[in-house]
Design an enzyme around this catalytic site. Structure first.
Site, PDB file in Angstrom:
ATOM      1  N   VAL A   4       0.835  -1.209   0.000  1.00 39.87           N
ATOM      2  CA  VAL A   4       0.000   0.000   0.000  1.00 39.87           C
ATOM      3  C   VAL A   4       0.868   1.257   0.000  1.00 39.87           C
ATOM      4  O   VAL A   4       0.679   2.167  -0.819  1.00 39.87           O
ATOM      5  CB  VAL A   4      -0.947  -0.011   1.231  1.00 39.87           C
ATOM      6  CG1 VAL A   4      -1.659   1.326   1.380  1.00 39.87           C
ATOM      7  CG2 VAL A   4      -1.970  -1.121   1.089  1.00 39.87           C
ATOM      8  N   LEU A  29      -6.902  -0.487  -2.936  1.00 40.15           N
ATOM      9  CA  LEU A  29      -6.090  -1.135  -3.976  1.00 40.15           C
ATOM     10  C   LEU A  29      -6.106  -2.647  -3.813  1.00 40.15           C
ATOM     11  O   LEU A  29      -6.104  -3.150  -2.698  1.00 40.15           O
ATOM     12  CB  LEU A  29      -4.628  -0.682  -3.862  1.00 40.15           C
ATOM     13  CG  LEU A  29      -4.327   0.807  -3.927  1.00 40.15           C
ATOM     14  CD1 LEU A  29      -2.840   1.043  -3.716  1.00 40.15           C
ATOM     15  CD2 LEU A  29      -4.776   1.385  -5.254  1.00 40.15           C
ATOM     16  N   ARG A  30      -6.093  -3.335  -4.955  1.00 46.11           N
ATOM     17  CA  ARG A  30      -5.957  -4.797  -4.920  1.00 46.11           C
ATOM     18  C   ARG A  30      -4.541  -5.169  -5.339  1.00 46.11           C
ATOM     19  O   ARG A  30      -4.023  -4.588  -6.307  1.00 46.11           O
ATOM     20  CB  ARG A  30      -6.911  -5.452  -5.936  1.00 46.11           C
ATOM     21  CG  ARG A  30      -8.362  -5.377  -5.571  1.00 46.11           C
ATOM     22  CD  ARG A  30      -9.212  -5.657  -6.796  1.00 46.11           C
ATOM     23  NE  ARG A  30      -8.922  -4.697  -7.868  1.00 46.11           N
ATOM     24  CZ  ARG A  30      -9.395  -4.776  -9.094  1.00 46.11           C
ATOM     25  NH1 ARG A  30     -10.158  -5.776  -9.433  1.00 46.11           N
ATOM     26  NH2 ARG A  30      -9.110  -3.866 -10.011  1.00 46.11           N
ATOM     27  N   GLU A  31      -3.943  -6.104  -4.649  1.00 46.49           N
ATOM     28  CA  GLU A  31      -2.636  -6.572  -5.079  1.00 46.49           C
ATOM     29  C   GLU A  31      -2.780  -7.148  -6.486  1.00 46.49           C
ATOM     30  O   GLU A  31      -3.782  -7.748  -6.824  1.00 46.49           O
ATOM     31  CB  GLU A  31      -2.117  -7.649  -4.132  1.00 46.49           C
ATOM     32  CG  GLU A  31      -1.678  -7.059  -2.817  1.00 46.49           C
ATOM     33  CD  GLU A  31      -1.204  -8.117  -1.836  1.00 46.49           C
ATOM     34  OE1 GLU A  31      -0.744  -9.181  -2.270  1.00 46.49           O
ATOM     35  OE2 GLU A  31      -1.301  -7.850  -0.629  1.00 46.49           O
ATOM     36  N   CYS A  80      -5.652  -9.495   3.392  1.00 43.19           N
ATOM     37  CA  CYS A  80      -6.705  -8.570   3.807  1.00 43.19           C
ATOM     38  C   CYS A  80      -8.032  -9.250   4.154  1.00 43.19           C
ATOM     39  O   CYS A  80      -8.517  -9.127   5.284  1.00 43.19           O
ATOM     40  CB  CYS A  80      -6.951  -7.556   2.699  1.00 43.19           C
ATOM     41  SG  CYS A  80      -5.443  -6.747   2.205  1.00 43.19           S
ATOM     42  N   LYS A 109      -8.099 -11.629   7.283  1.00 39.56           N
ATOM     43  CA  LYS A 109      -7.730 -10.868   8.488  1.00 39.56           C
ATOM     44  C   LYS A 109      -8.831  -9.869   8.868  1.00 39.56           C
ATOM     45  O   LYS A 109      -9.183  -9.726  10.042  1.00 39.56           O
ATOM     46  CB  LYS A 109      -6.417 -10.119   8.213  1.00 39.56           C
ATOM     47  CG  LYS A 109      -6.092  -9.001   9.170  1.00 39.56           C
ATOM     48  CD  LYS A 109      -4.803  -8.284   8.788  1.00 39.56           C
ATOM     49  CE  LYS A 109      -4.936  -7.367   7.608  1.00 39.56           C
ATOM     50  NZ  LYS A 109      -5.471  -6.049   7.846  1.00 39.56           N
TER      51      LYS A 109
END
Ligand code: UGA
Length: 445
Positions: free
Chosen positions: A12, A157-159, A264, A267
């Protein structure tokens, strides 16, 4: 142009810092890991993220992107400071704020002028005030009074597509308490003014959790239907097509699989469960999401062992290890759990991933039972079956006729329904997808 410091150079922080520099701001990315900072100064990216290397290079060349390991230097002129630090699960599943609060304290010992402090990480309601309290305490210790405000600006944001996601945001969420902070934050995101959504801080903090939980919920629903389809003779891909055409439902995040993973979604659902319990709200829905996600992973393992009537002595090619394509991230990757279970059951694994292979070595004891292969073809050679865990695009272009000729037996467990077009079937493979009937299944001993 604004002077910005970003604390934390993970996925990030680095994408945010480099992208803000690309927008024209002067950015210093700060990390206490000196080695990482040295590498970044030379343009070395510590993880795989498409487009990021070029973006960082461009930032360095423009002189607008710098890397620093000293808080003092990094904060000298900053008017904004983004906190992009890890928020891992604590032992009791709460969000561990240790890194954020310690960074906030350190920044307060060095800040020189008025500043907006921005929480980018996913954090529970109340974190902005905890950060503000920590900063005030440190400023008091210095006997100085420097005006500052803490705002919430969660990252979406997406990895794997983070650089593009920053450039084409669906929304930019600003949780603020004053018009002043709103104005300052809008200045940072000026090119995306039509995407800005302004809320109070608590709603902004909770909205990020809500977004990830909603996505996890959709996947849970689809994974549940995939199991039902296999039992009742229906086809999850047909159901997905029908659902996706309903604008009230939408077509994204409906792909069933081997369970969701990453740093993400799992968790954050765990954190929400703890947040609900603390707040006196029933955490039932989050309990179920987590339980079903584990069951989905276990069901795939059962499918493989059931097919072979036990996998002892079987050689299995594992295609894909990262939790999704276009990343080398293995955090909570379903592949790791599956591989360990298969190894424990006596299988021999030939694993391949286009990006995460090196990182994966650290997760397994060195043993003859796991071989790290150079390519998907290498992995398949001599194997009794291919087990596809991550839908890397390059797997789509393989010639299954020649692959099959290299294998002991032609079997493909498709954990992501990447080959529902029939290429492996046409090449004579037994094909076992998710949520669809297995084709040409024969009994193996
Ligand atoms: C997720 C959110 O999508 C981002 O918006 C958010 O910013 C990020 O978490 C975060 O909180 O930082 P990410 O974890 O990078 O992003 O990955 P996703 O693309 O959301 O995928 C999560 C998991 O869901 C993966 O295991 C993926 O394989 C799975 N998935 C996704 C499916 O099984 N089916 C789908 O249709 C989509």
């Amino acid at each position: 142009m604004n002077k910005i410091t970003v604390i934390g150079t993970g996925y990030v922080g680095l994408v945010t810092g480099a992208s803000l520099a690309d927008l024209g701001h002067e950015v210093i990315c700060l990390d206490i890991d000196r080695e990482k900072i040295e590498g970044l100064r030379e343009g070395k990216i510590p993880f795989f993220e498409p487009g990021l290397e070029e973006l960082v290079e461009r930032g360095i060349e423009s002189g607008r992107l710098q890397f620093e390991s000293s808080y003092c230097v990094a904060l000298k002129e900053a008017a904004y400071c983004f906190l992009a630090l890890p928020t891992p699960s604590s032992e009791d599943d709460h969000c561990d704020l240790r890194f954020i609060l310690s960074a906030a304290r350190k920044l307060a010992t060095e800040m020189q002028q008025e500043m907006i402090i921005i929480n980018k990480s996913t954090v529970p309601v109340g974190t902005a005030s905890k950060v503000a309290d920590a900063i005030s305490e440190e400023l008091d210790k210095r006997y100085v009074s420097i005006p500052f405000e803490v705002v919430s600006n969660p990252e979406f944001l997406r990895e794997g597509s983070a650089v593009r996601d920053f450039k084409e945001p669906k929304r930019i969420l600003l949780g603020v308490e004053s018009e002043h902070a709103e104005k300052k934050m809008r200045a940072i995101y000026a090119p995306f003014s039509d995407k800005v959504v302004v809320t109070d801080i608590a709603s902004s903090e909770l909205a990020k959790y809500a977004a990830n939980a909603m996505l996890a919920m959709r996947l849970t629903m689809m994974n549940t239907f995939s199991g039902l389809c296999e039992k009742l003779g229906a086809d999850i891909e047909a159901i997905r097509a029908v659902l996706g055409k309903d604008p009230r439902i939408g077509s994204q995040y409906l792909k069933p699989g081997v369970g969701f993973g990453g740093s993400c979604l799992p968790k954050d659902v765990r954190a929400l469960r703890a947040i609900c319990t603390d707040a006196g709200q029933s955490p039932g829905v989050f309990d179920e999401i987590l339980k079903i996600n584990e069951e989905q992973q276990a069901a795939f393992f059962d499918k493989i062992t059931g097919f072979f009537n036990g996998v002892e002595g079987k050689t299995l090619a594992i295609w894909g290890l990262s939790f999704k394509p276009d990343t080398d991230d293995l955090r909570e990757a379903p592949s790791l759990t599956l591989c360990q279970r298969l190894l424990d059951s006596g299988a021999i694994l030939r694993v391949f991933d286009p990006a995460a292979l090196e990182k994966a070595k650290a997760f397994f004891d060195s043993s003859d039972a796991i071989v790290f292969c150079e390519s998907e073809t290498d992995a398949a050679t001599g194997s009794d079956a291919i087990v596809l865990m991550t839908e890397w695009r390059r797997f789509s272009y393989l010639d299954f006729e020649s692959l099959g000729a290299l294998m002991q037996s032609k079997v493909l467990f498709d954990g992501r329904n990447q080959f529902t077009d029939g290429a492996p079937l046409d090449a004579g493979f037994d094909y076992l997808p998710i949520g669809k009937q297995a084709k040409r299944q024969v009994a193996y001993s």
